[in-house]
Design an enzyme around this catalytic site. Structure first.
Site, PDB file in Angstrom:
ATOM      1  N   ASP A  44      14.178  -1.597   6.743  1.00  0.00           N
ATOM      2  CA  ASP A  44      12.610  -2.588   7.002  1.00  0.00           C
ATOM      3  C   ASP A  44      12.518  -3.228   5.320  1.00  0.00           C
ATOM      4  O   ASP A  44      12.431  -2.908   4.738  1.00  0.00           O
ATOM      5  CB  ASP A  44      12.155  -1.206   6.734  1.00  0.00           C
ATOM      6  CG  ASP A  44      12.073  -0.250   8.098  1.00  0.00           C
ATOM      7  OD1 ASP A  44      12.507  -1.208   9.553  1.00  0.00           O
ATOM      8  OD2 ASP A  44      11.190   0.594   8.609  1.00  0.00           O
ATOM      9  N   GLY A 121       5.134   8.771  16.249  1.00  0.00           N
ATOM     10  CA  GLY A 121       4.529   8.095  17.300  1.00  0.00           C
ATOM     11  C   GLY A 121       3.091   8.122  17.002  1.00  0.00           C
ATOM     12  O   GLY A 121       2.468   8.699  18.104  1.00  0.00           O
ATOM     13  N   ALA A 157      -1.357   0.233  13.064  1.00  0.00           N
ATOM     14  CA  ALA A 157      -1.730  -0.635  11.726  1.00  0.00           C
ATOM     15  C   ALA A 157      -0.672   0.027  11.447  1.00  0.00           C
ATOM     16  O   ALA A 157      -0.426   0.508   9.460  1.00  0.00           O
ATOM     17  CB  ALA A 157      -2.771  -0.123  10.387  1.00  0.00           C
ATOM     18  N   ILE A 158       0.899  -1.136  11.436  1.00  0.00           N
ATOM     19  CA  ILE A 158       1.930  -0.783  10.518  1.00  0.00           C
ATOM     20  C   ILE A 158       2.651  -2.337  10.376  1.00  0.00           C
ATOM     21  O   ILE A 158       1.984  -2.811  10.654  1.00  0.00           O
ATOM     22  CB  ILE A 158       2.469   0.645  10.772  1.00  0.00           C
ATOM     23  CG1 ILE A 158       3.636   0.495  12.094  1.00  0.00           C
ATOM     24  CG2 ILE A 158       2.164   2.053  10.530  1.00  0.00           C
ATOM     25  CD1 ILE A 158       4.686   1.258  12.380  1.00  0.00           C
ATOM     26  N   ASP A 159       3.724  -2.734   9.209  1.00  0.00           N
ATOM     27  CA  ASP A 159       4.597  -3.210   9.596  1.00  0.00           C
ATOM     28  C   ASP A 159       3.710  -4.261   9.239  1.00  0.00           C
ATOM     29  O   ASP A 159       3.574  -6.112  10.092  1.00  0.00           O
ATOM     30  CB  ASP A 159       5.685  -3.546  11.365  1.00  0.00           C
ATOM     31  CG  ASP A 159       5.978  -1.935  11.180  1.00  0.00           C
ATOM     32  OD1 ASP A 159       6.720  -1.343  10.237  1.00  0.00           O
ATOM     33  OD2 ASP A 159       7.051  -2.553  12.118  1.00  0.00           O
ATOM     34  N   SER A 175       3.447  -1.936  15.564  1.00  0.00           N
ATOM     35  CA  SER A 175       4.759  -1.097  16.453  1.00  0.00           C
ATOM     36  C   SER A 175       4.006  -0.454  17.643  1.00  0.00           C
ATOM     37  O   SER A 175       2.796   0.141  17.724  1.00  0.00           O
ATOM     38  CB  SER A 175       4.811  -0.334  15.199  1.00  0.00           C
ATOM     39  OG  SER A 175       5.656   0.136  15.734  1.00  0.00           O
ATOM     40  N   TRP A 177       2.046   0.557  21.320  1.00  0.00           N
ATOM     41  CA  TRP A 177       0.775   0.618  21.064  1.00  0.00           C
ATOM     42  C   TRP A 177       0.251  -0.352  22.245  1.00  0.00           C
ATOM     43  O   TRP A 177       1.429  -1.539  22.940  1.00  0.00           O
ATOM     44  CB  TRP A 177      -0.235   0.736  20.344  1.00  0.00           C
ATOM     45  CG  TRP A 177      -0.417   1.591  20.228  1.00  0.00           C
ATOM     46  CD1 TRP A 177      -2.216   2.856  20.157  1.00  0.00           C
ATOM     47  CD2 TRP A 177       0.252   3.099  19.428  1.00  0.00           C
ATOM     48  NE1 TRP A 177      -1.491   4.188  20.288  1.00  0.00           N
ATOM     49  CE2 TRP A 177      -0.710   4.442  19.451  1.00  0.00           C
ATOM     50  CE3 TRP A 177       1.406   3.082  18.840  1.00  0.00           C
ATOM     51  CZ2 TRP A 177      -0.497   5.761  19.069  1.00  0.00           C
ATOM     52  CZ3 TRP A 177       1.838   4.217  18.315  1.00  0.00           C
ATOM     53  CH2 TRP A 177       1.260   5.550  18.431  1.00  0.00           C
ATOM     54  N   GLU A 213       7.030  -5.273  17.555  1.00  0.00           N
ATOM     55  CA  GLU A 213       6.433  -4.465  16.401  1.00  0.00           C
ATOM     56  C   GLU A 213       7.636  -5.495  15.053  1.00  0.00           C
ATOM     57  O   GLU A 213       8.087  -6.211  15.570  1.00  0.00           O
ATOM     58  CB  GLU A 213       7.044  -3.436  15.923  1.00  0.00           C
ATOM     59  CG  GLU A 213       8.554  -2.827  16.011  1.00  0.00           C
ATOM     60  CD  GLU A 213       8.757  -1.580  15.727  1.00  0.00           C
ATOM     61  OE1 GLU A 213       8.261  -0.616  16.071  1.00  0.00           O
ATOM     62  OE2 GLU A 213      10.149  -0.588  16.011  1.00  0.00           O
TER      63      GLU A 213
END
Length: 326
Positions: A44, A121, A157-159, A175, A177, A213
Site C-alpha cells: 500500500d 474484516g 473508513a480506510i484507504d 474498502s 462494504w 477499495e
C-alpha cells in the site's frame, strides 16, 4: 503446380499452428513496472518528491514504514518510521496500533499524511492525519481523527485519498462494504467538514462482498479519473488484485467507464492486472513527478514466494483521454 499446392498447404498448417500460440500482443498486454532496487518490500505505498528533489515512500505496517530514495530507483529503509511512537487513540481501532494504507500530500506549505486504522474484516475503522514541515520520517505530528465508521455504517473508513478542487478539499475512501465513498474536508484542519457532512457514493459492485477499495483520483483535461483496486488483496501468490479506472466531469461523480457503464453499477476499464511474476497489482496511489503522472502500487512477486514489492508505472494519456500504463 504440385509444388505450389504443397507450399500453400504448408502455409495453411503453419497459420493454424501460429493461431493457437499466444500472440505478442497478449504476452505483453501489461508492461512490467519500472526497475527499482534496494529495499522494495512494500505494501500500500504512497510516495512524494520532497523539496530537495529526493523521494519518500510510506506504507502499511510498523508505524507507517518509511523508505527514501535520491532518484526514485534505489530505495533504502529509513532509520525510523513515520511516527516514533503510536498515538494513544490508535488502540481504540487496532490492538497493535498498526496503521494501514497511508496517503501523503503537500499543500499550503505543509506535508499532510493520512492513514487508516482498523482490524481485518471490520468496519470499526478510522482515518487519521498528521502534519510535517519536511515530510521526512520521524517528523510527523499527529492531528487526530479525520473520519470514522462503525459497524452499523454502510461504508468502511480506510484507504484515504485526498484531492483538491479549487479551494475545496475532498477525501475519497473505502474498502468492501458498499465500495468507494467521498466526503468534503475542511482545508484548515484537513478533517471532515462540519457544514457539509454528506457521504457521497462513487463506486461499488453488484456482487457481495463488494470487493473494491483503495481509490485514487487525478484530473486530466476536462475529466476526473477514479482508479480503484478490485478483488482479493493480501494473499501473496493467490492475490487477484487488479486496477480499474473510470472518469467524470465532476470530482464527486458520476464516474463511468469508456463504454458508459457507471462505476456505481460495477463499471470500470481494466488498467493493470497480474502478468508473469507480477501478481495482483493494486493498493495504488498517484504522484505527479516532473510532468508525468506516476501510478505507485504494490504487487506480489511470483519469483520471491509472493512477497509484496514496489511497483511504479507512468500513465500515458491517449487521444481519447483514457490512460494506459507504460
Amino acid at each position: 503446380m504440385l509444388r505450389t499446392r504443397a507450399v500453400a498447404a504448408l502455409a495453411v498448417v503453419v497459420g493454424v499452428l501460429l493461431a493457437t500460440l499466444p500472440s505478442a500482443a497478449t504476452a505483453t498486454a501489461y508492461p512490467d513496472p519500472q526497475t527499482v532496487t534496494g529495499d522494495t518490500a512494500i505494501h500500500d505505498p504512497t510516495m512524494i518528491r520532497l523539496k530537495d528533489g529526493s523521494y519518500v515512500a510510506y506504507s502499511t505496517h510498523g508505524r507507517l514504514e518509511a523508505r527514501v530514495s535520491k532518484d526514485r530507483t534505489h530505495w533504502e529503509r529509513a532509520a525510523v518510521d513515520a511516527f516514533a511512537t503510536p498515538p494513544a487513540w490508535w488502540y481504540a481501532y487496532n490492538d497493535t496500533a498498526d496503521p494501514w494504507a497511508p496517503e501523503i500530500t503537500y499543500r499550503a506549505g505543509t506535508y499532510w499524511l493520512y492513514y487508516s486504522l482498523s482490524s481485518w474484516g471490520s468496519n470499526h475503522s478510522a482515518i487519521g492525519v498528521a502534519t510535517s514541515a519536511s515530510g521526512r520520517p520521524g517528523t510527523w505530528t499527529d492531528r487526530g481523527k479525520v473520519f470514522a465508521s462503525e459497524t452499523g455504517d454502510a461504508w468502511n473508513a480506510i484507504d484515504p485519498y485526498v484531492v483538491e478542487d479549487g479551494d475545496q478539499l475532498w477525501m475519497a475512501f473505502g474498502s468492501y462494504w458498499s465500495g468507494i465513498r467521498m466526503i468534503r474536508l475542511d482545508p484548515r484542519t484537513g478533517k471532515a467538514h462540519t457544514a457539509d457532512t454528506a457521504v457521497r457514493h462513487l463506486a461499488t459492485r453488484p456482487d457481495l462482498p463488494y470487493a473494491v477499495e483503495a481509490p485514487a483520483i487525478v484530473k486530466h483535461g476536462a475529466y476526473w479519473y477514479l482508479f480503484n483496486s478490485y478483488d482479493a488483496c493480501c494473499s501473496g501468490l493467490s492475490a487477484t488484485y487488479k486496477i480499474k479506472v473510470g472518469r467524470a466531469t465532476s470530482l464527486t461523480g458520476p464516474y463511468t467507464d469508456s463504454g458508459g457503464t457507471p462505476m456505481l453499477r460495477g463499471g470500470g476499464d481494466l488498467l493493470l492486472a497480474g502478468h508473469g511474476r507480477y501478481i495482483g497489482p493494486g493498493g495504488q496511489s498517484l504522484m505527479r513527478d516532473r510532468g508525468a503522472d506516476v501510478l505507485v502500487h504494490h504487487y506480489y512477486d511470483g519469483e520471491d514466494d509472493g512477497a509484496p514489492k514496489l511497483g511504479l508505472n507512468e500513465l500515458r494519456w491517449g487521444e481519447d483521454g483514457w490512460p494506459s500504463v507504460v
